[in-house]
Design a protein around this motif. Sequence first.
Motif, PDB file in Angstrom:
ATOM      1  N   PRO A 135      -6.779   1.769   2.105  1.00  0.00           N
ATOM      2  CA  PRO A 135      -5.650   1.495   0.895  1.00  0.00           C
ATOM      3  C   PRO A 135      -4.575   0.667   1.648  1.00  0.00           C
ATOM      4  O   PRO A 135      -4.100   0.925   2.792  1.00  0.00           O
ATOM      5  CB  PRO A 135      -5.284   3.000   0.639  1.00  0.00           C
ATOM      6  CG  PRO A 135      -5.691   3.991   1.920  1.00  0.00           C
ATOM      7  CD  PRO A 135      -6.724   3.307   2.268  1.00  0.00           C
ATOM      8  N   LEU A 136      -4.085  -0.166   0.874  1.00  0.00           N
ATOM      9  CA  LEU A 136      -2.902  -1.166   1.168  1.00  0.00           C
ATOM     10  C   LEU A 136      -1.783  -0.597   0.573  1.00  0.00           C
ATOM     11  O   LEU A 136      -1.761  -0.475  -0.793  1.00  0.00           O
ATOM     12  CB  LEU A 136      -3.039  -2.316   0.802  1.00  0.00           C
ATOM     13  CG  LEU A 136      -3.726  -3.550   2.010  1.00  0.00           C
ATOM     14  CD1 LEU A 136      -4.788  -3.004   2.332  1.00  0.00           C
ATOM     15  CD2 LEU A 136      -3.647  -5.048   1.432  1.00  0.00           C
ATOM     16  N   LEU A 137      -1.022   0.165   1.158  1.00  0.00           N
ATOM     17  CA  LEU A 137       0.307   0.813   0.630  1.00  0.00           C
ATOM     18  C   LEU A 137       1.369  -0.031   0.445  1.00  0.00           C
ATOM     19  O   LEU A 137       2.120  -0.197   1.463  1.00  0.00           O
ATOM     20  CB  LEU A 137       0.417   2.151   1.414  1.00  0.00           C
ATOM     21  CG  LEU A 137       1.757   2.740   0.834  1.00  0.00           C
ATOM     22  CD1 LEU A 137       1.419   3.431  -0.405  1.00  0.00           C
ATOM     23  CD2 LEU A 137       1.911   4.209   1.828  1.00  0.00           C
ATOM     24  N   PHE A 138       1.558  -0.921  -0.653  1.00  0.00           N
ATOM     25  CA  PHE A 138       3.114  -1.504  -0.754  1.00  0.00           C
ATOM     26  C   PHE A 138       4.194  -0.565  -1.199  1.00  0.00           C
ATOM     27  O   PHE A 138       4.185   0.024  -2.374  1.00  0.00           O
ATOM     28  CB  PHE A 138       2.839  -2.545  -1.811  1.00  0.00           C
ATOM     29  CG  PHE A 138       1.787  -3.779  -1.361  1.00  0.00           C
ATOM     30  CD1 PHE A 138       2.501  -4.710  -0.615  1.00  0.00           C
ATOM     31  CD2 PHE A 138       0.429  -3.574  -1.477  1.00  0.00           C
ATOM     32  CE1 PHE A 138       1.717  -5.698  -0.219  1.00  0.00           C
ATOM     33  CE2 PHE A 138      -0.307  -4.783  -1.149  1.00  0.00           C
ATOM     34  CZ  PHE A 138       0.350  -5.843  -0.478  1.00  0.00           C
ATOM     35  N   ALA A 191       4.781 -12.920  -1.086  1.00  0.00           N
ATOM     36  CA  ALA A 191       4.589 -12.061   0.068  1.00  0.00           C
ATOM     37  C   ALA A 191       2.980 -10.984  -0.044  1.00  0.00           C
ATOM     38  O   ALA A 191       2.634 -10.978   1.036  1.00  0.00           O
ATOM     39  CB  ALA A 191       5.798 -11.539   0.610  1.00  0.00           C
ATOM     40  N   GLN A 192       3.218 -10.491  -1.236  1.00  0.00           N
ATOM     41  CA  GLN A 192       2.048  -9.403  -1.366  1.00  0.00           C
ATOM     42  C   GLN A 192       0.779 -10.101  -1.311  1.00  0.00           C
ATOM     43  O   GLN A 192      -0.267  -9.689  -0.828  1.00  0.00           O
ATOM     44  CB  GLN A 192       2.306  -8.810  -2.479  1.00  0.00           C
ATOM     45  CG  GLN A 192       3.437  -7.645  -2.618  1.00  0.00           C
ATOM     46  CD  GLN A 192       3.650  -6.889  -3.910  1.00  0.00           C
ATOM     47  OE1 GLN A 192       2.802  -6.162  -4.443  1.00  0.00           O
ATOM     48  NE2 GLN A 192       4.811  -6.993  -4.604  1.00  0.00           N
ATOM     49  N   LYS A 193       0.951 -11.221  -2.002  1.00  0.00           N
ATOM     50  CA  LYS A 193      -0.472 -12.267  -1.942  1.00  0.00           C
ATOM     51  C   LYS A 193      -1.144 -12.324  -0.734  1.00  0.00           C
ATOM     52  O   LYS A 193      -2.237 -12.323  -0.368  1.00  0.00           O
ATOM     53  CB  LYS A 193      -0.355 -13.260  -2.973  1.00  0.00           C
ATOM     54  CG  LYS A 193      -0.089 -12.795  -4.371  1.00  0.00           C
ATOM     55  CD  LYS A 193      -0.091 -14.250  -5.121  1.00  0.00           C
ATOM     56  CE  LYS A 193      -0.114 -13.866  -6.790  1.00  0.00           C
ATOM     57  NZ  LYS A 193       0.377 -15.036  -7.676  1.00  0.00           N
ATOM     58  N   VAL A 194      -0.117 -12.839   0.065  1.00  0.00           N
ATOM     59  CA  VAL A 194      -0.462 -13.203   1.525  1.00  0.00           C
ATOM     60  C   VAL A 194      -0.748 -11.981   2.478  1.00  0.00           C
ATOM     61  O   VAL A 194      -2.006 -12.249   3.053  1.00  0.00           O
ATOM     62  CB  VAL A 194       0.803 -14.013   2.145  1.00  0.00           C
ATOM     63  CG1 VAL A 194       0.673 -14.320   3.650  1.00  0.00           C
ATOM     64  CG2 VAL A 194       1.179 -15.131   1.525  1.00  0.00           C
ATOM     65  N   MET A 195      -0.181 -11.036   2.292  1.00  0.00           N
ATOM     66  CA  MET A 195      -0.618 -10.060   2.874  1.00  0.00           C
ATOM     67  C   MET A 195      -1.822  -9.395   2.610  1.00  0.00           C
ATOM     68  O   MET A 195      -2.863  -8.857   3.474  1.00  0.00           O
ATOM     69  CB  MET A 195       0.373  -8.962   2.928  1.00  0.00           C
ATOM     70  CG  MET A 195       1.949  -9.128   3.448  1.00  0.00           C
ATOM     71  SD  MET A 195       1.733  -9.684   5.441  1.00  0.00           S
ATOM     72  CE  MET A 195       1.211  -8.210   6.246  1.00  0.00           C
ATOM     73  N   SER A 196      -2.186  -9.234   1.236  1.00  0.00           N
ATOM     74  CA  SER A 196      -3.614  -8.783   0.672  1.00  0.00           C
ATOM     75  C   SER A 196      -4.357  -9.505   1.335  1.00  0.00           C
ATOM     76  O   SER A 196      -5.721  -9.124   1.462  1.00  0.00           O
ATOM     77  CB  SER A 196      -3.201  -8.724  -0.845  1.00  0.00           C
ATOM     78  OG  SER A 196      -2.457  -7.889  -1.385  1.00  0.00           O
TER      79      SER A 196
END
Length: 440
Positions: free
Chosen positions: A200-203, A183-188
């Motif tokens: 900044p992408l704050l996960f 999921a993180q890869k898709v959103m990134s």
Amino acid sequence: MRVAMIGTGYVGLVSGACFADFGHVVTCIDKDPSKIERLERGEIPIFEPGLDDLVAANVREGRLFFTLDGAEAIRNADAVFIAVGTPTRRGDGHADLSYVHAAAEEIAGLIEGFTVIVTKSTVPVGTGDEVEAIIRKTNPQADFAVVSNPEFLREGAAIGDFKRPDRVVIGVDDIDSDTGSRAQKVMSELYRPLNLNESPLLFVGRRTSELIKYAANAFLAMKITFINEMADLCEAVGADVQQVARGIGLDKRIGSKFLHAGPGYGGSCFPKDTIALVRTAQQYGAPTKLIEATVEVNDARKKAMAERVAATLGTSVQGKTVALLGLTFKPNTDDMRDAPSLDIAPALIAAGAKVQAFDPEGMHEAAKLLPDVEMKDSAYDAVVGADAVVLVTEWDQFRALDLDRIKLLMKQPVLVDLRNIYRPEDMKSRGFRYMGIGRG
């Protein structure tokens, strides 16, 4: 990447158009046939500066589509965004999640392959868990992840906020799991174009992400309410709230934004989100007394603004004509949701005044909500024969009015400036009886 955006309201349409402008292929889905027909004709159902050109350009380039039937788009999507309304539920103040749940049920039966379902709507803590449960119950074999990605778009500046954000908050459950990693890869990848701006992408965890949105809006609402109470104190002691705001705003720990005294906050976010946060906190046994007070004080403030007109006139408004300049809750939008004018105008009318008004973009919607207000074609038409003018919304075109012309058109030169646009000394020199906010 392929994106399906469920909902073509303010958040869905702006987000969809911006993702398409990033180079993704986006299909916006809505149940309202008239809205989809208008969008397909190139008509934008909301007023947002620059949005019409952005939509037109990406439709022309074959990256942005609109449809009533989203089945194919959802099946082919790498990410499906839920961007539907979450209005305040009647009776208890909680957010109404019926549209979110309905979207989850629709998505569940259509997704194929690994799909990220993204909640873009503003939702209470735990909603992601509910969406995940609905999808798992409806389609146990589905390969998916539910992600929270709250929006932080200011109406009137939404495109800039999307493309140059302070931060992008992404909530993923089980961040370290395989599903969370995918999921993180898709959103990134979806937000990769922002790397150039170093946004900044704050996960974070999913529930944390959901709470960040409410906490941010509640804090800003408190800041507005604080300076409004300081404005009342300034009037009592003979101080100037604008100088107070500047004096404290220069402190970097406080900052200058949202320290503009006025008639109280409104709009699509702050009123419903503060109430929803209060209800959630009460539900979990952790009441938020500061937010509860903020809601109460803001509601009372909007209702009290009409009394300033009578105070400035030095008499009641019975039989008087009052002109309102600005009806929307803020400039550069046609949004009337919880606008202060919705409290001010009825209070004036109930006290016996005739009310006439002008707003550059909001009169079509305002006419439905304020049927007893006479809508005019311009600011100058609105002030003809008025005993008092109330400046409600700080549209740019109201910042440099021809005051000599205004004075000639009015029955008597009285201006109640709820946004502190004009300087008291200038108004006095021009022969106006003037009242601002928090200026002694």
